[in-house]
Design a protein around this motif. Sequence first.
Motif, PDB file in Angstrom:
ATOM      1  N   ARG A 109      -3.567  -8.633  99.548  1.00  0.00           N
ATOM      2  CA  ARG A 109      -2.686  -7.872  99.209  1.00  0.00           C
ATOM      3  C   ARG A 109      -1.754  -7.296 100.137  1.00  0.00           C
ATOM      4  O   ARG A 109      -1.133  -5.984  99.352  1.00  0.00           O
ATOM      5  CB  ARG A 109      -3.377  -6.688  99.187  1.00  0.00           C
ATOM      6  CG  ARG A 109      -5.028  -7.006  97.191  1.00  0.00           C
ATOM      7  CD  ARG A 109      -5.659  -5.997  97.439  1.00  0.00           C
ATOM      8  NE  ARG A 109      -5.149  -5.328  96.755  1.00  0.00           N
ATOM      9  CZ  ARG A 109      -6.072  -3.727  96.494  1.00  0.00           C
ATOM     10  NH1 ARG A 109      -7.629  -3.597  96.751  1.00  0.00           N
ATOM     11  NH2 ARG A 109      -6.231  -2.313  96.341  1.00  0.00           N
ATOM     12  N   ALA A 150      -7.320   2.313  96.589  1.00  0.00           N
ATOM     13  CA  ALA A 150      -6.179   2.435  96.281  1.00  0.00           C
ATOM     14  C   ALA A 150      -5.760   3.766  95.849  1.00  0.00           C
ATOM     15  O   ALA A 150      -4.998   4.571  96.349  1.00  0.00           O
ATOM     16  CB  ALA A 150      -6.180   1.491  95.057  1.00  0.00           C
ATOM     17  N   ASP A 171      -3.319   6.658  97.683  1.00  0.00           N
ATOM     18  CA  ASP A 171      -2.224   6.790  97.083  1.00  0.00           C
ATOM     19  C   ASP A 171      -2.682   8.705  97.796  1.00  0.00           C
ATOM     20  O   ASP A 171      -1.753   8.987  98.352  1.00  0.00           O
ATOM     21  CB  ASP A 171      -2.261   6.968  95.311  1.00  0.00           C
ATOM     22  CG  ASP A 171      -1.185   7.753  94.773  1.00  0.00           C
ATOM     23  OD1 ASP A 171      -0.065   7.014  94.707  1.00  0.00           O
ATOM     24  OD2 ASP A 171      -2.077   9.051  93.762  1.00  0.00           O
ATOM     25  N   GLN A 211       3.151  -0.984 100.692  1.00  0.00           N
ATOM     26  CA  GLN A 211       2.213  -1.628  99.374  1.00  0.00           C
ATOM     27  C   GLN A 211       2.546  -1.558  98.188  1.00  0.00           C
ATOM     28  O   GLN A 211       2.516  -1.813  97.048  1.00  0.00           O
ATOM     29  CB  GLN A 211       1.048  -1.880  99.719  1.00  0.00           C
ATOM     30  CG  GLN A 211       0.384  -2.520 100.746  1.00  0.00           C
ATOM     31  CD  GLN A 211      -1.147  -2.360 101.519  1.00  0.00           C
ATOM     32  OE1 GLN A 211      -2.278  -1.487 100.747  1.00  0.00           O
ATOM     33  NE2 GLN A 211      -1.504  -2.328 102.687  1.00  0.00           N
ATOM     34  N   HIS A 212       2.753  -0.038  97.640  1.00  0.00           N
ATOM     35  CA  HIS A 212       3.275   0.583  96.305  1.00  0.00           C
ATOM     36  C   HIS A 212       4.717   1.097  96.139  1.00  0.00           C
ATOM     37  O   HIS A 212       4.487   2.660  95.904  1.00  0.00           O
ATOM     38  CB  HIS A 212       2.604   0.893  95.961  1.00  0.00           C
ATOM     39  CG  HIS A 212       1.166   0.415  95.967  1.00  0.00           C
ATOM     40  ND1 HIS A 212       0.403  -0.995  95.066  1.00  0.00           N
ATOM     41  CD2 HIS A 212      -0.325   0.441  96.244  1.00  0.00           C
ATOM     42  CE1 HIS A 212      -0.306  -1.095  95.265  1.00  0.00           C
ATOM     43  NE2 HIS A 212      -1.136  -0.347  95.797  1.00  0.00           N
ATOM     44  N   SER A 238       5.350   2.880  92.856  1.00  0.00           N
ATOM     45  CA  SER A 238       4.431   4.059  92.287  1.00  0.00           C
ATOM     46  C   SER A 238       4.611   5.434  93.236  1.00  0.00           C
ATOM     47  O   SER A 238       5.496   6.562  92.511  1.00  0.00           O
ATOM     48  CB  SER A 238       2.686   3.054  92.877  1.00  0.00           C
ATOM     49  OG  SER A 238       2.087   4.699  92.366  1.00  0.00           O
TER      50      SER A 238
END
Length: 439
Positions: free
Chosen positions: A311, A337, A341, A423-424, A427
């Motif tokens: 990941r 996660a 965030d 990583q996101h 999002s």
Amino acid sequence: MLITARRVSDGRPLRTRRHRGRPGPVHRSGFRATLPLMEPIIIDEIREDLSRRIAVAADRLAERTLADDPAYAALLGRTELRDRIHHSLAQSVDGLVRSSRGLPVELADARATGTLRAEQGLPLASLLRTYRRGGRLLWHTLTEAVTAHDPGALPRLLPLASVLWDVLDQMTDAVAEAYRRTEAARCDRDRERRAALLETLLDGGGAADGPAVSEAAAQLGLPERGRFAVVAVGPGAAGGVPAEAPAAAGPRVLWRVRSDGGTGLVDLGRHPLEAVRELLAPLGVRAGISPVVEAPGDLPRARWLAALALRTVPAPAGTGAALLDERLPMALVAAQAELADRLRQVVLGPVLALPAEDCRVLLGTLGTWLTCQGSTTLAAQRLYCHRNTVSNRLRRLEQLTGRSLSDPAHVVELSLAHTAYLQHPASAALRRPRPRRAP
């Protein structure tokens, strides 16, 4: 038979006989041989002597096979091999007689032999070589038997040569077809069995030190104590991994491939962990590599750590193999996660609220500056801009986030938040607050 008539010099008719040919076996080319009508055929006249000679020939071929072929020598004793060869030669003679009379060759025994030898693991090349030798030896035995019976009868044997080779071809094809079919089924069973054993080890099918784990490791040829690691490969790339990496290429890897990616159990032996990354490099896949563990019972946790390392590799376009121990901060963010965030929003929220291009420039500059170990000069060289430009961007980022790049604690926060953003990124973009319209 056809009766023909011709006249001799005195005018009287002379009755003569001419043989009508009868159809022989159909060859694989589609051509049907025509055999002269011979009742009985020469084989019937020499059967007793031929049976004795075939027994001697079987002895000779068994001795030669055991002397020349280690695979046979490791599998069968002399008596058993001799009996099987004798039976095969007798079946060939029976097939020759049946085929010469227009009857189909019995191939059940040949198929049974192919199936049995495949199950026993005898190489197909060894099996076919013995069949070919048996065919040549049988023809030599036939000529010897006919010569001993009546040298003048040899011409009666010659028409049977093509029939014999066709019979031998049919038997050899039947053996090979049965062997390959059985081998394919056996390989399928082996794959299913190995997959089940890997499930036990990688998914924790029992207690870490339970009998199921020990038995699975033993059946896969893994030591009770050693040096193991696990590789996790991203989805869409698992089709490029082999079922098992050859030992000569580095450490042994047993792969479990699924639609959502692949997992490899690595028996490192004396190889360093870096050898796993070298082994994966030609495959061009996204992969994560766990730390080394010492017992098969530790493999489920190693699998989780390998998935965590995966990941940390950017998706979907990223490639490369990541060692978990080299990416612990990124793995820490990936493992939590929800907290990641929250960290991204708390630390970088004002930056994420900027227009997309401004956000991209500031976060790109921060990432480059972190990669260059805090050197503004090196960051400017990599970004192809002036050093003052980098300084201005970083100063703006400090103002927006309320963090100072001269404070080590703040640098850690910014670094982890930046990792969470990488990583996101999608999002983060979705969570970016929309600018309010003026009233």
